[in-house]
Write an enzyme that holds these catalytic residues in place. Structure first.
Site, PDB file in Angstrom:
ATOM      1  N   TRP A  53      36.805  39.040  35.349  1.00  0.00           N
ATOM      2  CA  TRP A  53      37.990  38.970  34.493  1.00  0.00           C
ATOM      3  C   TRP A  53      38.576  37.561  34.500  1.00  0.00           C
ATOM      4  O   TRP A  53      39.056  37.078  33.477  1.00  0.00           O
ATOM      5  CB  TRP A  53      39.035  39.972  34.976  1.00  0.00           C
ATOM      6  CG  TRP A  53      40.255  40.044  34.114  1.00  0.00           C
ATOM      7  CD1 TRP A  53      40.444  40.807  33.005  1.00  0.00           C
ATOM      8  CD2 TRP A  53      41.469  39.297  34.287  1.00  0.00           C
ATOM      9  NE1 TRP A  53      41.701  40.598  32.479  1.00  0.00           N
ATOM     10  CE2 TRP A  53      42.341  39.679  33.246  1.00  0.00           C
ATOM     11  CE3 TRP A  53      41.894  38.368  35.229  1.00  0.00           C
ATOM     12  CZ2 TRP A  53      43.620  39.148  33.126  1.00  0.00           C
ATOM     13  CZ3 TRP A  53      43.163  37.827  35.100  1.00  0.00           C
ATOM     14  CH2 TRP A  53      44.014  38.224  34.060  1.00  0.00           C
ATOM     15  N   HIS A  54      38.510  36.893  35.654  1.00  0.00           N
ATOM     16  CA  HIS A  54      39.089  35.562  35.758  1.00  0.00           C
ATOM     17  C   HIS A  54      38.282  34.512  35.005  1.00  0.00           C
ATOM     18  O   HIS A  54      38.847  33.489  34.590  1.00  0.00           O
ATOM     19  CB  HIS A  54      39.220  35.146  37.224  1.00  0.00           C
ATOM     20  CG  HIS A  54      40.417  35.734  37.900  1.00  0.00           C
ATOM     21  ND1 HIS A  54      40.409  36.991  38.484  1.00  0.00           N
ATOM     22  CD2 HIS A  54      41.685  35.257  38.074  1.00  0.00           C
ATOM     23  CE1 HIS A  54      41.605  37.246  38.997  1.00  0.00           C
ATOM     24  NE2 HIS A  54      42.393  36.211  38.754  1.00  0.00           N
ATOM     25  N   GLY A  55      36.985  34.725  34.835  1.00  0.00           N
ATOM     26  CA  GLY A  55      36.194  33.728  34.129  1.00  0.00           C
ATOM     27  C   GLY A  55      34.772  34.175  33.907  1.00  0.00           C
ATOM     28  O   GLY A  55      34.225  34.965  34.688  1.00  0.00           O
TER      29      GLY A  55
END
Length: 398
Positions: A317-319
């Site tokens: 989700w972060h990257g």
């Protein structure tokens, strides 16, 4: 970013004053119009993607209830997720598959380097999935379609959260004007700006060696440790500062959003850290990933698997890069180790766990583990490994 744009603050002043002058029933329409203009100003034509997805999800949600066929509900959830996957994870997940079938590459689908990532897509996708799931459970209050759109287009949280919950957001749409909300909102905004512009901006100078391979190789071990610790605080002050600005702006409209950060670097263990860090994301992952997987209700080994899967999703989700996956799995492993310690070892130890000395040691150790994990948050895997060796003084390994 938009918080440094004077037009943004003029925009807030205009929308906020108009908000309280309008009747309660009209306010959602103002929020939608303001959010659409805000998103269109910064994201351009991608506004049509957000409008189309929001309208389709809202239309489909009208037919969702406990009696809805599972295939329909799953299809709507999958549709929202696939939009996110296509735009954010094209290069990481889809492009390798498409390369095996080159006849799909052009002209039917653009290559990964031609896909523009819509601003805030991770945040509004998670909010849409939340809305659909709670609609299926019939946990949402009665509302109109414009109220749903006001939830999606609420511009203070549109780009980077916090991730809202509709059942808590909706009743506040018609709040009365209160000076207390104005005062607290302005204080939060000022605090957020100070964190981002002063604290994060100053510490980022010390963190520069992390951003360039050449700088990393030239610096001494002690300086690299200082850069890593500085970067750990840069992330906190930058992101918590943004959250304060978003939450403070929402407060100007009489909408109270819970804190997104609660002094996370004072946590005594990694589980407590994730209850204090990016709280809205942690709550979403727990409710819609960890619990559906079985949470801690199944056999112990399944709990460890569930923790690893949940934190892997957090990393993704972060990257859209493999080093974010490694970062997420690192945190998953720490959560598994902590759970094993609590279940199997804590009761057998003679250490006074409530003593001030042990508490201080636990806080330092947790901060150290979180800081080490930042290596793979900011660097590709190969560079992160080299940086780790450099921290240990193994200079010849780089």
């Amino acid at each position: 970013m938009f918080y440094s744009d004077w037009l943004y603050w003029l925009f807030i002043a205009f929308v906020c004053s108009s908000y309280y002058l309008l009747p309660g029933k009209i306010r959602p329409l103002l929020i939608v119009a303001a959010g659409a203009n805000f998103y269109g100003y910064y994201a351009g034509p991608l506004l049509m993607l957000l409008i189309t997805e929001a309208c389709l999800i809202g239309w489909a949600a009208a037919f969702i209830s406990r009696r809805t066929k599972r295939w329909f509900f799953a299809g709507v959830i999958a549709g929202a997720a696939l939009v996110l996957i296509y735009y954010k994870y094209n290069e990481l997940l889809l492009q390798p598959v498409l390369n095996l079938f080159s006849f799909f590459n052009k002209p039917y689908l653009p290559r990964a380097d031609q896909v523009v990532l819509p601003l805030g897509i991770s945040y509004f996708t998670f909010e849409l999935i939340h809305y659909l799931v709670e609609k299926k459970k019939e946990n949402l209050p009665e509302h109109r379609f414009t109220d749903f759109l006001a939830f999606v287009f609420f511009f203070p949280t549109l780009f980077a959260g916090p991730i809202k919950q509709f059942e808590k957001y909706f009743p506040q749409l018609r709040s009365r004007f209160e000076w207390a909300n104005m005062r607290s909102g302005l204080v939060l905004i000022a605090t957020g700006l100070f964190k981002k512009l002063v604290l994060a901006g100053t510490l980022d100078i010390l963190a520069q060696p992390l951003y360039a391979k050449e700088g990393m190789a030239a610096e001494q071990t002690l300086m690299l440790w200082a850069a890593l610790v500085a970067y750990t605080f840069v992330i906190y002050f930058d992101f918590s500062g943004y959250s304060d600005i978003a939450i403070g702006t929402a407060r100007l409209f009489g909408i109270v959003l819970p804190p997104n950060f609660r002094n996370p670097y004072l946590s005594r263990n990694i589980a407590e850290f994730w209850n204090r860090w990016h709280v809205s994301l942690g709550a979403w992952l727990t409710k819609y990933i960890y619990f559906p997987l079985g949470g801690s209700r199944l056999a112990e080994h399944r709990t460890y698997i569930n923790l690893m899967l949940t934190m892997t999703v957090s990393g993704l989700w972060h990257g859209a890069a493999w080093h974010f996956v490694v970062w997420g799995m690192f945190h998953g492993a720490m959560l598994c180790i902590y759970r094993f310690y609590v279940k199997r070892l804590k009761g057998r130890s003679s250490i006074p766990f409530l003593s001030p000395a042990f508490t201080a040691l636990a806080v330092v150790f947790t901060f150290f583990c979180v800081t080490i994990s930042r290596i793979f948050f900011v660097m590709p895997i190969s560079e992160g490994w080299k940086f780790s060796l450099k921290l240990l003084g193994l200079e010849n390994s780089i």
